[in-house]
Design a protein around this motif. Sequence first.
Motif, PDB file in Angstrom:
ATOM      1  N   ALA A 189       0.839  -1.214   0.000  1.00 14.54           N
ATOM      2  CA  ALA A 189       0.000   0.000   0.000  1.00 14.54           C
ATOM      3  C   ALA A 189       0.869   1.257   0.000  1.00 14.54           C
ATOM      4  CB  ALA A 189      -0.932   0.005   1.212  1.00 14.54           C
ATOM      5  N   VAL A 198       2.372   1.661  -3.404  1.00 15.58           N
ATOM      6  CA  VAL A 198       1.369   2.167  -4.348  1.00 15.58           C
ATOM      7  C   VAL A 198       1.288   3.685  -4.239  1.00 15.58           C
ATOM      8  CG1 VAL A 198      -1.132   2.342  -4.737  1.00 15.58           C
ATOM      9  CG2 VAL A 198      -0.075   0.092  -4.514  1.00 15.58           C
ATOM     10  N   GLU A 199       1.196   4.187  -3.008  1.00 14.04           N
ATOM     11  CA  GLU A 199       1.073   5.633  -2.844  1.00 14.04           C
ATOM     12  C   GLU A 199       2.336   6.343  -3.316  1.00 14.04           C
ATOM     13  OE1 GLU A 199       0.754   7.529   0.866  1.00 14.04           O
ATOM     14  OE2 GLU A 199      -0.446   9.119  -0.045  1.00 14.04           O
ATOM     15  N   ILE A 229       2.389   6.106  -7.273  1.00 11.91           N
ATOM     16  CA  ILE A 229       1.331   6.908  -7.900  1.00 11.91           C
ATOM     17  C   ILE A 229       1.547   8.396  -7.643  1.00 11.91           C
ATOM     18  CG2 ILE A 229      -1.149   7.485  -7.742  1.00 11.91           C
ATOM     19  CD1 ILE A 229      -1.837   4.680  -7.978  1.00 11.91           C
ATOM     20  N   ARG A 233       2.222  -7.905 -11.276  1.00 12.06           N
ATOM     21  CA  ARG A 233       0.965  -7.791 -10.515  1.00 12.06           C
ATOM     22  C   ARG A 233       0.807  -6.393  -9.926  1.00 12.06           C
ATOM     23  NH1 ARG A 233       2.366 -13.076  -9.452  1.00 12.06           N
ATOM     24  NH2 ARG A 233       3.569 -12.468  -7.645  1.00 12.06           N
ATOM     25  N   PHE A 234       1.917  -5.831  -9.463  1.00 11.21           N
ATOM     26  CA  PHE A 234       1.894  -4.483  -8.907  1.00 11.21           C
ATOM     27  C   PHE A 234       1.402  -3.480  -9.966  1.00 11.21           C
ATOM     28  CE2 PHE A 234       3.747  -0.401  -7.809  1.00 11.21           C
ATOM     29  CZ  PHE A 234       3.488  -0.303  -6.457  1.00 11.21           C
ATOM     30  N   VAL A 260      -2.288  -3.521 -10.390  1.00  9.21           N
ATOM     31  CA  VAL A 260      -2.985  -2.819  -9.307  1.00  9.21           C
ATOM     32  C   VAL A 260      -2.927  -1.302  -9.538  1.00  9.21           C
ATOM     33  CG1 VAL A 260      -2.905  -2.305  -6.825  1.00  9.21           C
ATOM     34  CG2 VAL A 260      -2.674  -4.655  -7.599  1.00  9.21           C
ATOM     35  N   GLN A 307      -5.507  -0.295 -11.988  1.00  4.52           N
ATOM     36  CA  GLN A 307      -6.870  -0.287 -11.430  1.00  4.52           C
ATOM     37  C   GLN A 307      -7.120   0.937 -10.556  1.00  4.52           C
ATOM     38  OE1 GLN A 307      -8.256  -4.093  -9.704  1.00  4.52           O
ATOM     39  NE2 GLN A 307      -6.612  -4.981 -10.877  1.00  4.52           N
ATOM     40  N   ILE A 308      -6.102   1.326  -9.776  1.00  5.00           N
ATOM     41  CA  ILE A 308      -6.276   2.488  -8.903  1.00  5.00           C
ATOM     42  C   ILE A 308      -6.389   3.759  -9.739  1.00  5.00           C
ATOM     43  CG2 ILE A 308      -5.192   3.875  -7.092  1.00  5.00           C
ATOM     44  CD1 ILE A 308      -4.127   1.309  -5.920  1.00  5.00           C
ATOM     45  N   LEU A 332      -9.835   3.892 -10.996  1.00  7.39           N
ATOM     46  CA  LEU A 332     -10.778   4.298  -9.939  1.00  7.39           C
ATOM     47  C   LEU A 332     -10.828   5.825  -9.845  1.00  7.39           C
ATOM     48  CD1 LEU A 332     -10.154   1.933  -6.847  1.00  7.39           C
ATOM     49  CD2 LEU A 332     -12.126   1.945  -8.381  1.00  7.39           C
ATOM     50  N   ASP A 333      -9.659   6.463  -9.893  1.00 12.39           N
ATOM     51  CA  ASP A 333      -9.620   7.920  -9.814  1.00 12.39           C
ATOM     52  C   ASP A 333     -10.274   8.549 -11.035  1.00 12.39           C
ATOM     53  OD1 ASP A 333      -8.503   8.555  -7.353  1.00 12.39           O
ATOM     54  OD2 ASP A 333      -6.468   8.185  -8.049  1.00 12.39           O
ATOM     55  N   GLU A 345     -12.656   7.358 -12.968  1.00 15.21           N
ATOM     56  CA  GLU A 345     -14.117   7.232 -13.025  1.00 15.21           C
ATOM     57  C   GLU A 345     -14.806   8.103 -11.980  1.00 15.21           C
ATOM     58  OE1 GLU A 345     -15.158   3.091 -10.637  1.00 15.21           O
ATOM     59  OE2 GLU A 345     -14.028   3.084 -12.487  1.00 15.21           O
ATOM     60  N   ARG A 346     -14.077   8.506 -10.945  1.00 16.74           N
ATOM     61  CA  ARG A 346     -14.679   9.380  -9.942  1.00 16.74           C
ATOM     62  C   ARG A 346     -14.615  10.835 -10.358  1.00 16.74           C
ATOM     63  NH1 ARG A 346     -12.572   9.530  -4.435  1.00 16.74           N
ATOM     64  NH2 ARG A 346     -10.582   9.566  -5.524  1.00 16.74           N
TER      65      ARG A 346
END
Lengths: 107, 107
Positions: free
Chosen positions: A15, A18-19, A22, A91-92, A95, A98-99, A102-103, A105-106
């Motif tokens: 996690a 990821v932060e 990103i 795999r990372f 992910v 996908q994140i 998510l941002d 689509e919001r």
Amino acid sequence: MPALKKKITKPPTAARMVEDIIGCKWSLTVLSLVRSGVKRPGAMQRRVEGLTAKVLNERLRKLLRYEIIEREVFAEVPPRVEYRLTEFGNRFGAVIDQITALDEERS
Amino acid sequence: MPALKKKITKPPTAARMVEDIIGCKWSLTVLSLVRSGVKRPGAMQRRVEGLTAKVLNERLRKLLRYEIIEREVFAEVPPRVEYRLTEFGNRFGAVIDQITALDEERS
């Protein structure tokens, strides 16, 4: 005799990685280059305007430390260095995609 | 006349949310309850030992703010409140699972 102080660097959690990735434009750029099969630092710099050797090397070192990419040195003259995605990095990367989605689509 | 100061709270990025939720045991617990279909706060508390009303309400408020869950109030006496996962929360939960799996396979 005082106890030896060991400096233990725990690997960050996924996690946290990821932060970190990103939140850093250049990390995302370098990850995306390796994911798309660009293997050599020189080729990476030619692909991306404004990517300096210093910034590139820092980001490559971070991705290596996170075990997202791996490094191979070929015994040639001059020595050739190549980077590629690890199984974990594969795999990372999925992910991260996908994140990012998510941002999007919001917004 | 001084300009009005507007307090604008930007929604956090999905990456920030991921770190926040994964870094908080109770948030993960409450998310997991809602994901498994436990709708009412009373039922959530009965399921999890040590989950106080205060902690539960704080985590529910956070998940609502992040639009991971939504809340419905039924006009009954006494009023009934139910929580459920949003469409976004559904995808968010899947990402949380993958990141947890990444950590497990590295350890």
